[in-house]
Design a protein around this motif. Sequence first.
Motif, mmCIF file in Angstrom:
data_model
loop_
_atom_site.group_PDB
_atom_site.id
_atom_site.type_symbol
_atom_site.label_atom_id
_atom_site.label_comp_id
_atom_site.label_asym_id
_atom_site.label_seq_id
_atom_site.Cartn_x
_atom_site.Cartn_y
_atom_site.Cartn_z
ATOM 1 N N TYR A 1 -66.447 94.973 61.141
ATOM 2 C CA TYR A 1 -67.843 94.698 61.468
ATOM 3 C C TYR A 1 -68.324 93.408 60.799
ATOM 4 O O TYR A 1 -69.133 92.675 61.353
ATOM 5 N N HIS A 2 -67.799 93.150 59.627
ATOM 6 C CA HIS A 2 -68.143 91.897 58.960
ATOM 7 C C HIS A 2 -67.697 90.699 59.814
ATOM 8 O O HIS A 2 -68.439 89.734 59.996
ATOM 9 N N ASP A 3 -66.483 90.776 60.363
ATOM 10 C CA ASP A 3 -65.997 89.690 61.225
ATOM 11 C C ASP A 3 -66.816 89.573 62.514
ATOM 12 O O ASP A 3 -67.084 88.470 63.000
ATOM 13 N N PHE B 1 -72.603 86.279 65.017
ATOM 14 C CA PHE B 1 -74.066 86.219 65.102
ATOM 15 C C PHE B 1 -74.614 85.112 64.226
ATOM 16 O O PHE B 1 -75.341 85.371 63.278
ATOM 17 N N THR B 2 -74.251 83.875 64.505
ATOM 18 C CA THR B 2 -74.745 82.789 63.688
ATOM 19 C C THR B 2 -75.335 81.733 64.610
ATOM 20 O O THR B 2 -74.842 81.539 65.717
ATOM 21 N N PRO B 3 -76.422 81.077 64.176
ATOM 22 C CA PRO B 3 -77.106 80.155 65.076
ATOM 23 C C PRO B 3 -76.203 79.048 65.647
ATOM 24 O O PRO B 3 -76.391 78.643 66.785
ATOM 25 N N VAL B 4 -75.212 78.590 64.884
ATOM 26 C CA VAL B 4 -74.360 77.525 65.446
ATOM 27 C C VAL B 4 -73.649 78.022 66.696
ATOM 28 O O VAL B 4 -73.273 77.221 67.555
ATOM 29 N N ASN B 5 -73.508 79.331 66.821
ATOM 30 C CA ASN B 5 -72.821 79.857 67.997
ATOM 31 C C ASN B 5 -73.653 79.779 69.277
ATOM 32 O O ASN B 5 -73.131 80.005 70.357
ATOM 33 N N PHE B 6 -74.949 79.436 69.154
ATOM 34 C CA PHE B 6 -75.708 79.140 70.368
ATOM 35 C C PHE B 6 -75.049 77.970 71.079
ATOM 36 O O PHE B 6 -75.090 77.843 72.290
ATOM 37 N N MET B 7 -74.400 77.089 70.288
ATOM 38 C CA MET B 7 -73.707 75.941 70.871
ATOM 39 C C MET B 7 -72.199 76.136 70.909
ATOM 40 O O MET B 7 -71.535 75.681 71.812
ATOM 41 N N LEU B 8 -71.654 76.789 69.873
ATOM 42 C CA LEU B 8 -70.201 76.798 69.686
ATOM 43 C C LEU B 8 -69.559 78.159 69.925
ATOM 44 O O LEU B 8 -68.465 78.431 69.456
ATOM 45 N N HIS B 9 -70.252 79.009 70.684
ATOM 46 C CA HIS B 9 -69.750 80.364 70.958
ATOM 47 C C HIS B 9 -68.361 80.375 71.582
ATOM 48 O O HIS B 9 -67.577 81.288 71.386
ATOM 49 N N TRP B 10 -68.062 79.327 72.345
ATOM 50 C CA TRP B 10 -66.806 79.266 73.113
ATOM 51 C C TRP B 10 -65.663 78.686 72.291
ATOM 52 O O TRP B 10 -64.508 78.808 72.650
ATOM 53 N N ALA B 11 -65.992 78.033 71.171
ATOM 54 C CA ALA B 11 -64.999 77.215 70.474
ATOM 55 C C ALA B 11 -63.965 78.067 69.753
ATOM 56 O O ALA B 11 -64.289 79.109 69.202
ATOM 57 N N PRO B 12 -62.690 77.602 69.761
ATOM 58 C CA PRO B 12 -61.637 78.375 69.100
ATOM 59 C C PRO B 12 -61.678 78.184 67.587
ATOM 60 O O PRO B 12 -60.676 77.867 66.950
ATOM 61 N N PRO C 1 -62.180 79.317 63.553
ATOM 62 C CA PRO C 1 -61.648 80.483 62.843
ATOM 63 C C PRO C 1 -62.553 81.716 62.944
ATOM 64 O O PRO C 1 -62.081 82.812 63.213
ATOM 65 N N TRP C 2 -63.876 81.521 62.761
ATOM 66 C CA TRP C 2 -64.744 82.705 62.766
ATOM 67 C C TRP C 2 -64.863 83.314 64.171
ATOM 68 O O TRP C 2 -65.062 84.513 64.317
ATOM 69 N N ASN C 3 -64.715 82.470 65.206
ATOM 70 C CA ASN C 3 -64.776 83.027 66.554
ATOM 71 C C ASN C 3 -63.497 83.787 66.910
ATOM 72 O O ASN C 3 -63.535 84.775 67.637
ATOM 73 N N ARG C 4 -62.359 83.304 66.388
ATOM 74 C CA ARG C 4 -61.109 84.051 66.614
ATOM 75 C C ARG C 4 -61.180 85.402 65.941
ATOM 76 O O ARG C 4 -60.778 86.409 66.501
ATOM 77 N N LYS C 5 -61.698 85.405 64.697
ATOM 78 C CA LYS C 5 -61.848 86.675 63.977
ATOM 79 C C LYS C 5 -62.805 87.595 64.733
ATOM 80 O O LYS C 5 -62.574 88.801 64.831
#
Length: 479
Positions: free
Chosen positions: A174-176, A181-192, A194-198
């Motif tokens: 759940y931590h991963d 849920f981080t604001p940068v992911n409004f832009m970088l949600h698709w990017a490979p 490390p935190w998005n892979r996790k």
Amino acid sequence: SNEPPLVFHWFPFIGSTVTYGMDPPTFFKENRAKFGDVFTFVLLGKKTTVAMGPSGNDFVLNGKLKDVCAEEIYTVLTTPVFGKDVVYDCPNAKLMEQKKFMKIALTTEAFRSYVPIISHEVTDYFKRCADFKGKSGVVDIPKRMAEITIFTASHALQGSIIRNKFDVSLAALYHDLDMGFTPVNFMLHWAPLPWNRKRDHAQRTVAKTYMDTIVERRAMGDADKELDMMKHLMNSTYKNGTKVPDHEVAHMMIALLMAGQHSSSSTSSWIMLRLAQYPHIMEELYQEQVKVLGADLPPLKYEDLAKLPLNQAIIKETLRLHAPIHSIMRAVKSPMPVPGTKYVIPTSHTLLAAPGVSASDPAYFPNPDAWDPHRWEVDSPNAPTIIRNAVVEDEEKIDYGYGLVSKGSASPYLPFGAGRHRCIGEHFANLQLQTIVAETVRHYKFRNVDGGNTLIGTDYASLFSRPLEPANIHYEERD
Ligand code: HEM
């Protein structure tokens, strides 16, 4: 043009992103003083129109389906975390049905069983947590509240089968998921990254845990006596006759836990920080229980909560000043004239409601910056003017597909939103928070580490308005 005034900025794409992002409430208040309740600013290249005050709240949150759309904004953040085909990865009509399934499981009967579960989790947590080992000491309270929230919510909402898996590995997963849920992911949600892979790995693993549990439980048949949220969703059927598929049950379970986790954990942290700031209120809460429930303080029951008005007011007042969601956004789907103004919001804009602004407006809440739980008593000098001057009787209700909610949302106090996207977790959150507070004041006295009454600042960088960390307080066990 009929567009609202635009906040001045130097750089085209960045616009006001930085000043807004650092402190949204101050940004809203300053620009409201300049422009009034409706103005536009540039957020990551997107013209974003804020509508404030009770009528702004109503304009955005009660917008018609043909005019406003939530999923278009939120899906990039939520779909990778929750999974496919639920919440913002499906048409709104389907979300309304899913909300109905979730809401129906939250019955009074269920709530009655949750209070002892939550009480027990809190007491047990204090016993085993290394940070609370001594008779007195210093704890970083948001960390502890995050854990108390996940243990209480997972046990109550997800049942003991899932709760037992939480101690082992689910908490880390759940931590991963959270990292998505981080604001940068409004832009970088698709990017490979490390935190998005996790995030993606965690989503698959958590969903599989739920789906395996669903299969096990179905195989158990009548031997599975638990009547919890998962069981309820497993037995739900859409209006078109299809049963809710297993992966949707799993994804709704993730959505429920995530929706509740951040908001409740931020709120309980603020409550504890406020109690450390004002130890006399913590003492009053304790005395309230002694007076109402008896000096022996018997185990808390669901019915007890309604008899503790100050304990209830603590939640209300904390949500007034520390509502976890500071900005509620919608895509504009057809040009929207703003009632009472000459403005028309074009479809190229995003709409933003900020109910926290009216909740701290002196026009509705005398002495607005004071955290004063007693203001919710009718005869308090700080009582909200809405209560003193206008009693909302026979309030008109409407059903968007998930049960009756207030039709009008022109209120200055809407910590749980309004309209078709209104929170279905309000009653659960209140029950959870009231139980956590009631149990905590039975065990401890809090104060600020330096004995003063300052309050730590707010971390807006995390999408939720939670306390900056570390946020240490001093605790002392009650005799
Ligand atoms: C929606 C606040 C706890 C589940 C919302 C919204 C707000 C909110 C403001 C509206 C968002 C929007 O219009 O875009 C809060 C606060 C909480 C809390 C302040 C605690 C203090 C919970 C809990 C659950 C939950 C515990 C689950 C049990 C949901 C769901 C929605 C929602 C499913 C619907 C989203 C939609 O229809 O688009 N909440 N919430 N919330 N909340 Fe909560």
